[in-house]
Write a protein that holds these residues in place. Structure first.
Motif, PDB file in Angstrom:
ATOM      1  N   HIS A 244     -98.167  -4.813   7.307  1.00 45.72           N
ATOM      2  CA  HIS A 244     -99.477  -4.537   7.908  1.00 45.72           C
ATOM      3  C   HIS A 244    -100.605  -4.901   6.939  1.00 45.72           C
ATOM      4  O   HIS A 244    -101.616  -5.491   7.349  1.00 45.72           O
TER       5      HIS A 244
ATOM      6  N   ALA B 291    -103.294   2.504   2.145  1.00 48.39           N
ATOM      7  CA  ALA B 291    -102.386   3.123   3.120  1.00 48.39           C
ATOM      8  C   ALA B 291    -101.522   4.149   2.401  1.00 48.39           C
ATOM      9  O   ALA B 291    -101.321   4.074   1.188  1.00 48.39           O
TER      10      ALA B 291
ATOM     11  N   THR C 244    -104.826   5.058   7.059  1.00 46.50           N
ATOM     12  CA  THR C 244    -103.613   4.468   7.636  1.00 46.50           C
ATOM     13  C   THR C 244    -102.418   5.013   6.861  1.00 46.50           C
ATOM     14  O   THR C 244    -102.422   5.034   5.631  1.00 46.50           O
TER      15      THR C 244
ATOM     16  N   VAL D 112    -102.002   3.362  12.294  1.00 48.18           N
ATOM     17  CA  VAL D 112    -103.063   2.491  11.777  1.00 48.18           C
ATOM     18  C   VAL D 112    -104.426   3.137  12.001  1.00 48.18           C
ATOM     19  O   VAL D 112    -104.787   3.458  13.134  1.00 48.18           O
ATOM     20  N   ARG D 113    -105.156   3.327  10.904  1.00 43.44           N
ATOM     21  CA  ARG D 113    -106.518   3.856  10.975  1.00 43.44           C
ATOM     22  C   ARG D 113    -107.436   2.904  10.208  1.00 43.44           C
ATOM     23  O   ARG D 113    -107.018   1.844   9.752  1.00 43.44           O
TER      24      ARG D 113
ATOM     25  N   THR E 147    -107.504   0.508   6.591  1.00 44.06           N
ATOM     26  CA  THR E 147    -106.923  -0.826   6.424  1.00 44.06           C
ATOM     27  C   THR E 147    -107.489  -1.772   7.471  1.00 44.06           C
ATOM     28  O   THR E 147    -106.807  -2.699   7.906  1.00 44.06           O
TER      29      THR E 147
ATOM     30  N   ALA F 257    -105.180  -4.504  12.306  1.00 42.29           N
ATOM     31  CA  ALA F 257    -105.653  -3.313  12.991  1.00 42.29           C
ATOM     32  C   ALA F 257    -106.251  -3.682  14.344  1.00 42.29           C
ATOM     33  O   ALA F 257    -106.075  -2.976  15.335  1.00 42.29           O
TER      34      ALA F 257
ATOM     35  N   THR G 119    -104.816   3.708  16.391  1.00 39.61           N
ATOM     36  CA  THR G 119    -105.541   4.768  15.704  1.00 39.61           C
ATOM     37  C   THR G 119    -104.941   6.085  16.128  1.00 39.61           C
ATOM     38  O   THR G 119    -104.331   6.212  17.180  1.00 39.61           O
TER      39      THR G 119
END
Length: 358
Positions: A175, A285, A301, A342-343, A346, A351, A357
């Protein structure tokens, strides 16, 4: 004040002029005792505050109805969720839980294994310290099945249920690379344990596959405070110092994967104090998805670990062993997949593609 003596079957029998055997059968609901007698016995048991002696019963039945759970530190949020799941699953099947803590000490672990053997628990779930197998082998040979939790212990003939940390690190690293990072770092604790080693292996594998040079300084080991303050498995200050040193040399557009969210928290402070923007200058992350992760600025993340599924899967497998399921040619290894959450820490092409999210 003299403590009140615990009521016994003999006390109930004397009060009602019945035999101990009749009282025992009445409380057990046996058909050989009339409904009227059963009612009288139960009423007297309530009046005296009689509570069955589970330990005495287990000695007679050779079944303690107890599962031993050995963990390294209960303040680790992952293990807190694991304990709850194991206790709940065990209770459904009529088993109580005996919790023992080793604080990652090999000496404590040997003592705990001996205590569990003396108590005669029906089975053991253990997060091993990973130093020595003799005490676990003795427990297994005594007739008590042992199942490993979350950490492997090479050489021990025991099932394992845990998280697939190799896969979780691979997915998090992929990611970060997909987000555009070409200089990546992994911040890990300094314990030589299988979860740490597997995350390092997954991180290195992605870098090698993506043609990114792998250097020794890509993996930064954090000297944790376990030896000084065993009640706290991690502290952001442990990684804060590492983050300050890294901030002096990190290139814009880099990314850092932390082995746990506490380490990410320390990195956040170190980077922002140095004037680095997250994720503008460096993406970050973590691992764990601890409650604070979604409330950081920016939200972190991270990898959400399947603690509850590990616990329930482990109990179910242990119950099979306790029921006499024959061992396979090799111990069963069950590694459960974690979820990448995933937030915006990152934010990048990946994303946008996943829209993930939480």
């Amino acid at each position: 004040m003299t403590p009140r003596r615990r009521a016994t079957l003999r006390d109930i029998a004397a009060a009602l002029d019945l035999s101990v055997n009749t009282v025992s059968r009445a409380l057990a609901g046996k058909d050989a005792v009339s409904a009227e007698t059963r009612e009288r016995v139960r009423a007297e048991a309530d009046r005296l505050g009689y509570v069955p002696n589970t330990m005495a019963r287990s000695l007679v039945l050779q079944n303690a109805m107890t599962i031993g759970l050995v963990i390294t530190n209960p303040s680790n949020p992952f293990y807190a969720r694991l304990i709850s799941a194991i206790e709940e699953r065990g209770r459904v099947h009529g088993y109580s839980l005996m919790l023992m803590v080793t604080e990652d000490s090999a000496d404590n672990e040997r003592r705990v294994a001996e205590e569990l053997m003396r108590w005669g628990v029906d089975g053991v779930l253990a997060v091993p310290v990973q130093h020595g197998i003799d005490h676990w082998e003795r427990l297994g040979k005594s007739g008590t099945p042992v199942l490993l939790l979350n950490r492997d212990l090479p050489g021990l003939d025991a099932d394992l249920v845990g998280v697939d940390y190799y896969d979780s690190a691979r997915r998090a690293t992929e990611h970060l690379v997909d987000g555009g990072a070409r200089e990546l770092y992994l911040v890990e604790e300094d314990l030589d344990i299988s979860p740490v080693n597997e995350r390092i292996r997954g991180f290195h594998a992605v870098l090698a596959e993506r043609g990114i040079a792998v250097r020794d300084d890509h993996v930064l080991r954090v000297p944790t405070r376990r030896r000084e303050a065993s009640s706290q498995p991690w502290d952001p200050i442990d990684s804060y110092a590492v983050g300050r040193r890294l901030a002096d040399r990190i290139e814009p557009g880099s990314a850092v994967l932390a082995g746990n969210d506490y380490f990410a928290l320390g990195l956040y402070r170190a980077f922002t104090e140095h004037g680095l923007s997250i994720p503008g200058d460096v993406a970050v992350a973590g691992h764990g998805d601890h409650p604070f992760a979604a409330y950081l600025a920016p939200p972190l993340t991270t990898v959400r670990l399947p603690a509850a599924r590990v616990g329930t899967t482990a109990v179910d497998r242990l119950l099979e062993r306790m029921a006499g399921a024959p061992p396979a040619d090799a111990p069963a290894r069950t590694l459960l997949e974690a979820d990448l959450v995933v937030r915006s820490s990152t934010a990048g092409p990946s994303a946008a593609r996943t829209g993930g999210t939480s």
